[in-house]
Design a protein around this motif. Sequence first.
Motif, short mmCIF file in Angstrom:
data_model
loop_
_atom_site.label_atom_id
_atom_site.label_comp_id
_atom_site.label_asym_id
_atom_site.label_seq_id
_atom_site.Cartn_x
_atom_site.Cartn_y
_atom_site.Cartn_z
N LYS A 23 0.83 -1.21 0.00
CA LYS A 23 0.00 0.00 0.00
C LYS A 23 0.87 1.27 0.00
O LYS A 23 0.54 2.26 -0.66
CB LYS A 23 -0.94 0.01 1.22
CG LYS A 23 -2.12 -0.94 1.10
CD LYS A 23 -3.04 -0.49 -0.01
CE LYS A 23 -4.27 -1.34 -0.17
NZ LYS A 23 -5.12 -0.91 -1.30
N GLU A 27 1.06 4.23 -2.99
CA GLU A 27 0.86 5.66 -2.72
C GLU A 27 2.12 6.48 -2.99
O GLU A 27 2.04 7.62 -3.45
CB GLU A 27 0.42 5.83 -1.25
CG GLU A 27 0.04 7.25 -0.86
CD GLU A 27 -1.29 7.68 -1.44
OE1 GLU A 27 -1.56 8.91 -1.44
OE2 GLU A 27 -2.08 6.81 -1.89
N TYR A 28 3.28 5.90 -2.69
CA TYR A 28 4.55 6.62 -2.82
C TYR A 28 5.55 5.77 -3.60
O TYR A 28 6.54 5.27 -3.04
CB TYR A 28 5.11 6.94 -1.43
CG TYR A 28 4.18 7.73 -0.54
CD1 TYR A 28 3.99 9.09 -0.72
CD2 TYR A 28 3.48 7.10 0.49
CE1 TYR A 28 3.13 9.82 0.09
CE2 TYR A 28 2.63 7.81 1.31
CZ TYR A 28 2.44 9.17 1.11
OH TYR A 28 1.59 9.88 1.92
N PHE A 183 0.52 8.63 7.21
CA PHE A 183 -0.17 7.84 6.19
C PHE A 183 -0.70 6.57 6.86
O PHE A 183 0.08 5.71 7.30
CB PHE A 183 0.76 7.47 5.03
CG PHE A 183 0.14 6.56 4.00
CD1 PHE A 183 -0.94 6.98 3.25
CD2 PHE A 183 0.64 5.28 3.78
CE1 PHE A 183 -1.53 6.15 2.31
CE2 PHE A 183 0.06 4.43 2.85
CZ PHE A 183 -1.03 4.87 2.10
#
Length: 391
Positions: A23, A27-28, A183
């Motif tokens: 995840k 996202e990054y 996050f």
Amino acid sequence: MRAVGIVCEYNPFHNGHLYQIQKIKEEYPDKAIVCAMSGNYVERGDIAMFDKYLRADAAIRNGADLVLEIPFPYSIFSAEGYAIAGVEILSAFQAVDTLAFGCEQDDIKSLCETADKLCDFRFEELLAENLKKERQYSYACARIRAYNQLFGKSLIDMTKPNNILAIEYLKAVKRGRFDIKPFAVKRIGSNHDECNSPDSSVASASYIRNNYQKSACFLPENTQKLIENAPKMSINKLFSALKSSLILSNGVENVYCFDELFSSAKKSINDAFSFDELVGRLTTKTYTRAFVRRGLISYLLNVPKGLFKSKPDFTIVLAADKKGRELLRQSSKDECKISVITKPSQLNEITSPSAQLEINADRLATVCMDRDTSADFFLKAGPVIEDLDRE
């Protein structure tokens, strides 16, 4: 290069941890992943199932780039102290601008609001007052009661263990005034510490530890292979040393989590036949199993209470891939705020009390292994270096 930080234990590394890393990468995708991981001792006041270098290797093989140790005794502190130590280590690396964590509720706004209120001096005063008046409650229960009295019920369930840690991470970031963005990754599968058989591919670490022989399906395949023939560690191996010490001791003073337990421990040791049984005999509504385990380990290693209010002044590199090694080079240029140790023997050059505690704790950890191991095994070790193709 920028990085996402994770505070973790990986005891052991399982599919839920892999999901979190996936995840983060979604996202990054351009950021490195840096883990501040507990060493041979973990936050619940226990010895890890596998040694710190093996667990760090598992993290690197599954997507992390750099694994740094949360040294002893910070790794066994309660949630607040453990979170502060992990965040302090990550924030010392200027590349880390994001902190990722798992939680039962991924409502960042409500998590941050709850963390802010817990930092309010009025709450801290009320909690201290309630702990004196209502000694029948554990710290966790007293904290929730004080919060509800002052602010009303939080939208975040503060009884859930991952929510608790998430809030403590956010508090540490706020109090440290770190420029780090949170996050949250919503936890999937079994609840933390759930010991019942899971109905998904994600089991809790507790279930895996308690049912190790039938838990391979809950671990990434490369982790299965890594730990297949690896030595395991058990805190019960310390019972003989603990029993001898308690029988011969006339008292203790200023030991973290133990001064209030000593008299009961000395009485109970004669009728207990394992570490776990002694923990059970000392556990009450006020003193949780984790508190008791922390106290017993602190007693064996003579951990002073005052260290609880300190912050780690060093970390040990446990594992790194190519990107992780580049981060280390970058951090040396950025003037990293703590000592970064690549060879544990360098601990002898650090004058702080925690450095000697780390050496002694790792020596004691070798006693916990299920095969004969040199007492200086960890002192002579070095970081696991992986050259992995991430493409």
